[in-house]
Design an enzyme around this catalytic site. Structure first.
Site, PDB file in Angstrom:
ATOM      1  N   GLU A  35      -7.033 -24.666  -6.224  1.00  0.00           N
ATOM      2  CA  GLU A  35      -6.720 -26.043  -5.848  1.00  0.00           C
ATOM      3  C   GLU A  35      -5.731 -26.034  -4.671  1.00  0.00           C
ATOM      4  OE1 GLU A  35      -7.894 -28.795  -6.359  1.00  0.00           O
ATOM      5  OE2 GLU A  35      -6.351 -30.320  -6.011  1.00  0.00           O
ATOM      6  N   ASP A  37      -5.403 -23.660  -2.456  1.00  0.00           N
ATOM      7  CA  ASP A  37      -6.144 -23.219  -1.274  1.00  0.00           C
ATOM      8  C   ASP A  37      -6.992 -24.345  -0.690  1.00  0.00           C
ATOM      9  OD1 ASP A  37      -5.043 -20.776  -1.708  1.00  0.00           O
ATOM     10  OD2 ASP A  37      -6.811 -19.916  -2.682  1.00  0.00           O
ATOM     11  N   SER A  82      30.700  -7.605   1.138  1.00  0.00           N
ATOM     12  CA  SER A  82      30.082  -6.775   0.105  1.00  0.00           C
ATOM     13  C   SER A  82      30.914  -6.889  -1.170  1.00  0.00           C
ATOM     14  CB  SER A  82      29.941  -5.341   0.583  1.00  0.00           C
ATOM     15  OG  SER A  82      31.210  -4.798   0.755  1.00  0.00           O
ATOM     16  N   GLU A 116      25.007 -12.255 -12.914  1.00  0.00           N
ATOM     17  CA  GLU A 116      23.734 -12.288 -12.182  1.00  0.00           C
ATOM     18  C   GLU A 116      23.220 -10.871 -11.959  1.00  0.00           C
ATOM     19  OE1 GLU A 116      24.836 -14.146  -8.524  1.00  0.00           O
ATOM     20  OE2 GLU A 116      25.630 -15.925  -9.528  1.00  0.00           O
ATOM     21  N   LYS A 118      21.936  -7.767 -10.109  1.00  0.00           N
ATOM     22  CA  LYS A 118      22.139  -7.368  -8.720  1.00  0.00           C
ATOM     23  C   LYS A 118      20.818  -6.808  -8.201  1.00  0.00           C
ATOM     24  CE  LYS A 118      25.349  -4.804  -5.779  1.00  0.00           C
ATOM     25  NZ  LYS A 118      24.440  -4.002  -4.997  1.00  0.00           N
ATOM     26  N   ASP A 120      18.094  -5.212  -5.891  1.00  0.00           N
ATOM     27  CA  ASP A 120      18.201  -4.147  -4.912  1.00  0.00           C
ATOM     28  C   ASP A 120      17.252  -4.447  -3.751  1.00  0.00           C
ATOM     29  OD1 ASP A 120      19.180  -1.874  -3.901  1.00  0.00           O
ATOM     30  OD2 ASP A 120      18.106  -0.515  -5.234  1.00  0.00           O
ATOM     31  N   ARG A 139      21.960  -9.484   7.118  1.00  0.00           N
ATOM     32  CA  ARG A 139      23.409  -9.375   7.003  1.00  0.00           C
ATOM     33  C   ARG A 139      23.982  -8.572   8.175  1.00  0.00           C
ATOM     34  NH1 ARG A 139      26.605  -5.340   4.450  1.00  0.00           N
ATOM     35  NH2 ARG A 139      28.604  -6.177   3.800  1.00  0.00           N
ATOM     36  N   GLU A 176      18.971 -12.457  -1.648  1.00  0.00           N
ATOM     37  CA  GLU A 176      18.378 -11.143  -1.465  1.00  0.00           C
ATOM     38  C   GLU A 176      16.874 -11.297  -1.273  1.00  0.00           C
ATOM     39  OE1 GLU A 176      20.895  -9.011  -1.685  1.00  0.00           O
ATOM     40  OE2 GLU A 176      20.058  -7.021  -2.045  1.00  0.00           O
ATOM     41  N   TYR A 228      21.733 -16.368  -4.161  1.00  0.00           N
ATOM     42  CA  TYR A 228      22.877 -16.186  -5.045  1.00  0.00           C
ATOM     43  C   TYR A 228      24.185 -16.805  -4.554  1.00  0.00           C
ATOM     44  CZ  TYR A 228      23.335 -11.986  -2.074  1.00  0.00           C
ATOM     45  OH  TYR A 228      23.402 -11.126  -1.024  1.00  0.00           O
ATOM     46  N   LYS A 317      27.538  -1.124 -11.869  1.00  0.00           N
ATOM     47  CA  LYS A 317      26.298  -0.420 -11.541  1.00  0.00           C
ATOM     48  C   LYS A 317      25.639   0.196 -12.778  1.00  0.00           C
ATOM     49  CE  LYS A 317      26.113  -0.634  -7.033  1.00  0.00           C
ATOM     50  NZ  LYS A 317      25.767   0.526  -6.326  1.00  0.00           N
ATOM     51  N   CYS A 411     -10.725  26.823  -8.024  1.00  0.00           N
ATOM     52  CA  CYS A 411     -10.093  26.078  -9.119  1.00  0.00           C
ATOM     53  C   CYS A 411      -9.140  26.991  -9.891  1.00  0.00           C
ATOM     54  CB  CYS A 411     -11.154  25.516 -10.054  1.00  0.00           C
ATOM     55  SG  CYS A 411     -10.436  24.785 -11.540  1.00  0.00           S
ATOM     56  N   CYS A 414     -10.883  27.452 -13.571  1.00  0.00           N
ATOM     57  CA  CYS A 414     -12.183  28.063 -13.849  1.00  0.00           C
ATOM     58  C   CYS A 414     -12.729  28.874 -12.672  1.00  0.00           C
ATOM     59  CB  CYS A 414     -13.198  26.992 -14.236  1.00  0.00           C
ATOM     60  SG  CYS A 414     -13.687  25.939 -12.859  1.00  0.00           S
ATOM     61  N   CYS A 429     -12.257  20.267  -8.064  1.00  0.00           N
ATOM     62  CA  CYS A 429     -12.968  21.426  -8.606  1.00  0.00           C
ATOM     63  C   CYS A 429     -14.416  21.021  -8.815  1.00  0.00           C
ATOM     64  CB  CYS A 429     -12.333  21.828  -9.940  1.00  0.00           C
ATOM     65  SG  CYS A 429     -13.424  22.819 -10.960  1.00  0.00           S
ATOM     66  N   CYS A 435     -15.715  23.863 -16.129  1.00  0.00           N
ATOM     67  CA  CYS A 435     -14.263  23.969 -15.998  1.00  0.00           C
ATOM     68  C   CYS A 435     -13.582  23.533 -17.292  1.00  0.00           C
ATOM     69  CB  CYS A 435     -13.791  23.096 -14.833  1.00  0.00           C
ATOM     70  SG  CYS A 435     -12.002  23.099 -14.660  1.00  0.00           S
TER      71      CYS A 435
HETATM   72  S1  IVH Z   1      27.343 -11.861  -4.088  1.00  0.00           S
HETATM   73  C1  IVH Z   1      30.900 -12.338  -1.613  1.00  0.00           C
HETATM   74  N1  IVH Z   1      25.387 -11.787  -5.826  1.00  0.00           N
HETATM   75  O1  IVH Z   1      24.925  -6.826  -3.312  1.00  0.00           O
HETATM   76  C2  IVH Z   1      29.813 -11.947  -2.530  1.00  0.00           C
HETATM   77  N2  IVH Z   1      25.433 -10.134  -4.129  1.00  0.00           N
HETATM   78  O2  IVH Z   1      27.228  -4.980  -2.753  1.00  0.00           O
HETATM   79  C3  IVH Z   1      28.764 -11.210  -1.872  1.00  0.00           C
HETATM   80  N3  IVH Z   1      23.557  -8.589  -4.175  1.00  0.00           N
HETATM   81  O3  IVH Z   1      25.338  -7.432   0.101  1.00  0.00           O
HETATM   82  C4  IVH Z   1      27.538 -10.979  -2.581  1.00  0.00           C
HETATM   83  N4  IVH Z   1      22.548  -9.481  -5.910  1.00  0.00           N
HETATM   84  O4  IVH Z   1      23.078  -7.920  -0.899  1.00  0.00           O
HETATM   85  C5  IVH Z   1      25.943 -11.208  -4.749  1.00  0.00           C
HETATM   86  N5  IVH Z   1      23.691 -11.902  -7.394  1.00  0.00           N
HETATM   87  C6  IVH Z   1      24.247 -11.306  -6.328  1.00  0.00           C
HETATM   88  C7  IVH Z   1      23.666 -10.191  -5.686  1.00  0.00           C
HETATM   89  C8  IVH Z   1      24.305  -9.623  -4.590  1.00  0.00           C
HETATM   90  C9  IVH Z   1      22.485  -8.532  -4.982  1.00  0.00           C
HETATM   91  C10 IVH Z   1      23.808  -7.638  -3.055  1.00  0.00           C
HETATM   92  C11 IVH Z   1      24.096  -8.319  -1.754  1.00  0.00           C
HETATM   93  C12 IVH Z   1      25.391  -7.754  -1.248  1.00  0.00           C
HETATM   94  C13 IVH Z   1      25.542  -6.539  -2.077  1.00  0.00           C
HETATM   95  C14 IVH Z   1      27.010  -6.264  -2.303  1.00  0.00           C
END
Ligand code: IVH
Length: 677
Positions: A35, A37, A82, A116, A118, A120, A139, A176, A228, A317, A411, A414, A429, A435
């Site tokens: 739908e 599309d 960061s 939240e 994190k 990657d 960034r 992200e 975020y 982490k 192989c 065999c 093989c 075999c």
């Molecule tokens: S907050 C001032 N929230 O983690 C706060 N970062 O190591 C800055 N990331 O560069 C980031 N999930 O790319 C925040 N729920 C989340 C995140 C998040 C992934 C990444 C982000 C940042 C890196 C920091």
């Protein structure tokens, strides 16, 4: 309702934006893709006829046509920071102590945290002016990033204009961009097939994709955005807490993480961390930790920043999903279809939550691409339940006595000749049933639960039977006298009787199981079920011309070719005939007629683990009754079949008041409609 072309275009856009929002942000589509599309096509036609109606934020304008010459630079009004890291529960306790020390008398009795996942991926900034997406940027070094507007516009979960109202005139949203695991695996599988370079991990895949100058390429890759935080804001106010800001962003059409939660105190943060860690493998995307943020913005403001990170947030982490270890040797395994796969033997290493000592190296192309030698230090990745991969080598650490990986010329099992087929990556093989490795693998597959389901006939027994040459083909299993079984290691009277009973029981099977059990190349459970449903009988299937095979769902030229080769092979026909002579039988499958499709027009979803039948079998049975089988639950879903372990789909069904039945009720329904299993 006005019927001018301009009014129609506006209506179509609003409708398309709503469907897009339901699908990508709410994860709850209300209409099928077809739908969407259809409406998009109608809008394209209209815009082609009246080019003056095209707007930059029209859903038709996501993909630009021309690649860029280079990326422009973008200055971030507010630097993109960061985060500090924590690695254990004590680090978190220390974090809260630092917060309390700083806040002094302003510290509340319990501090509220926004938790939240994190993600990657790659941090990006999106700038909306008057609700319209004006710019997307990476960034970069935190102050200067690259303008990737042309690429972010192609990502379906990023709205080209915000929904609703009340948003600030200028709103910079941060989040992200990432590639979900399934999309990453599919992309790499295709790249390997085409002899192209696969990506090392989903993060690199997302980064590489965002660095494309040609947005048409970006549009083909499955990227997602999850927001975020906010950056620069002008002309409007936002709520007073992190969690409320995220809720607001979602109302404006931006995707946020549904796993986010607000908790009280640092102990609850630990519980959230444990919960998500347990769930990590089942998420659709990679996360490398949890971000904990002080929820109240006034407290955040008091806490402020140190150098490049806020004092009010921390990232705890998870154990790493990538680690280094040494490649001790490379061995070659022969699979069911003769494919010879190089397997890395590794110095055991703890990665992604398990100890890994083997990893696949796929094929010769992959070894060449990695430029790997025995003795090298290699990077191993294990994410989710995906098998461990060698992602790269560490060139600096190559020892002097490193030696190249040599492929076998015959192989390894065999001694039959090997061949690399045209356009194929794998060495094969050519021994077929001569075999031992292929025979063993074929037998293991034949007796497996989703095939003939012969309980108790495990790998050890199969190895003995093949090594002593008492079983050459799967049909021989049905002809072995009792004393042969009794003579095998670890087989007593009781276990022999039990096994013989299981073998006897397996003779009454179904056509889909039988087709699958034969182990025809590229014919998995789903394809076997489609073939059975389409042809109804073995005779019709095995005599079908390639052109007829191609009419079946899931069957392309490669599969059709493998099928015809199998049906034309005298050896294969001898085995099938011997199985039938031994008493293996099945009922023909009823092709659905009009009145045999009581579920026509309905959409069903199967989730969780089913005991009696596999999920593809359940799907095939539903299709036989005329239902459409979908992968996600929406308001349009008629019924959800939920087995143990059902998660988010079950939850969504309950939220949307969709009927949910368990496996027993489902089996009863199938029986009622005369579906034979
Ligand atoms: S907050 C001032 N929230 O983690 C706060 N970062 O190591 C800055 N990331 O560069 C980031 N999930 O790319 C925040 N729920 C989340 C995140 C998040 C992934 C990444 C982000 C940042 C890196 C920091």
């Amino acid at each position: 309702m006005s019927n001018t072309p301009s009014a129609e275009a506006a209506r179509l856009r609003t409708q398309l934006e709503l469907y897009n929002y339901e699908y990508h942000v709410l994860d709850a589509p209300t209409v099928p893709d077809s739908e969407y599309d259809r409406l998009l096509q109608r809008l394209r036609t209209l815009e082609a006829e009246f080019p003056e109606l095209v707007t930059p934020d029209s859903p038709t304008q996501r993909v630009g046509s021309e690649p860029l010459a280079q990326f422009a630079q973008v200055q971030h009004e507010i630097p993109m920071l960061s985060l500090d890291n924590a690695f254990n529960a004590q680090d978190m306790v220390d974090f809260e102590r630092r917060l309390r020390d700083r806040l002094g008398a302003h510290a509340p009795a319990t501090i509220e945290y926004a938790c939240e996942p994190k993600l990657d991926g790659i941090a990006v900034s999106l700038l909306y002016r008057d609700g319209k997406l004006e710019r997307g940027a990476t960034r970069g070094d935190g102050r200067t990033g690259e303008d990737i507007t042309h690429n972010v516009r192609t990502i379906p979960s990023i709205p080209l204009r915000l929904r609703g109202d009340g948003y600030p005139g200028v709103l910079e949203v941060r989040g992200e961009i990432y590639m979900p695991r399934a999309g990453f695996e599919a992309f790499n599988a295709r790249a390997r097939e085409l002899g192209e370079k696969p990506f090392v991990n989903p993060r690199n895949a997302a980064a590489g994709t965002l660095r494309q100058l040609d947005p048409r390429l970006t549009a083909q890759r499955p990227l997602q955005m999850c927001c975020y935080s906010v950056g620069h804001v002008e002309g409007g106010a936002l709520p007073e807490t992190q969690s409320a800001i995220l809720d607001r962003l979602q109302q404006w059409g931006l995707r946020t993480n549904p796993e986010s939660e607000v908790v009280n105190g640092i102990e609850a943060c630990d519980q959230y961390f444990q919960r998500l860690e347990a769930k990590r493998d089942s998420l659709a995307y990679d996360i490398d930790g949890i971000v904990f943020k002080v929820n109240a913005l006034d407290l955040q403001e008091r806490l402020g920043f140190v150098s490049r990170a806020p004092r009010w947030a921390i990232a705890r982490k998870f154990p790493a999903q990538e680690e280094m270890t040494r490649l001790l040797d490379v061995e070659f395994q022969v699979g069911r279809t003769g494919a010879i796969t190089p397997v890395a033997r590794l110095e055991p290493v703890f990665v992604g939550g398990v100890t890994v000592s083997n990893a696949t190296l796929h094929n010769a192309d992959e070894i060449e691409r990695l430029d790997v030698m025995i003795g090298d230090t290699v990077v191993i990745r294990r994410a989710g339940d995906v098998i461990p991969q060698v992602v790269s080598i560490v060139p600096d650490r190559r020892p002097d006595d490193a030696r190249p990986v040599e492929f076998p010329t015959v192989c390894p099992v065999c001694d039959s000749p090997v061949e690399r087929g045209e356009g194929e990556a794998a060495l094969r093989c050519l021994g077929g049933l001569v075999c031992g490795a292929q025979r063993k693998a074929a037998l293991r597959h034949f007796v497996s639960r989703k095939a003939m389901d012969i309980d108790g006939l495990g790998e050890k027994l199969i190895d003995q039977l093949v090594d002593t040459d008492q079983v050459k083909t799967v049909a021989d299993l049905y002809a072995l006298p009792r004393d042969v079984w009794l003579g095998l290691e670890r087989m007593g009277e009781k276990s022999t009787d039990k096994l013989l009973a299981a073998i006897e029981r397996s003779k009454a099977t179904t056509l889909p199981r039988f087709i699958y059990a034969l182990g025809i190349r590229e014919v998995g459970e789903t394809t076997a079920a489609s073939l059975a449903l389409h042809f109804g009988s073995w005779e019709a299937l095995s005599s079908a011309a390639e052109s007829v095979l191609l009419e079946v769902e899931d069957v392309g030229p490669v599969v059709a070719d493998h099928l015809r080769q199998f049906f034309d092979s005298p050896d294969a026909n001898t085995v099938v005939a011997a199985l039938r002579t031994a008493g293996v039988h099945w009922p023909d499958v009823e092709r659905p007629s009009e009145d045999a499709t009581p579920l026509a027009g309905q959409t069903w979803v199967v989730t969780g683990k089913l005991e009696a039948l596999g999920r593809s079998e359940a799907g095939a049975a539903l299709k036989q009754l005329g239902a459409k089988v979908a992968g996600s639950v929406s308001a349009k879903t008629h019924c959800v079949v939920a087995g143990p372990g059902a998660g988010s789909k079950l939850k969504k069904a309950q939220e949307l008041d969709v009927t949910v039945i368990d496996e027993a009720a489902f089996l009863a329904l199938l029986q009622e409609h005369g579906v034979s299993l």
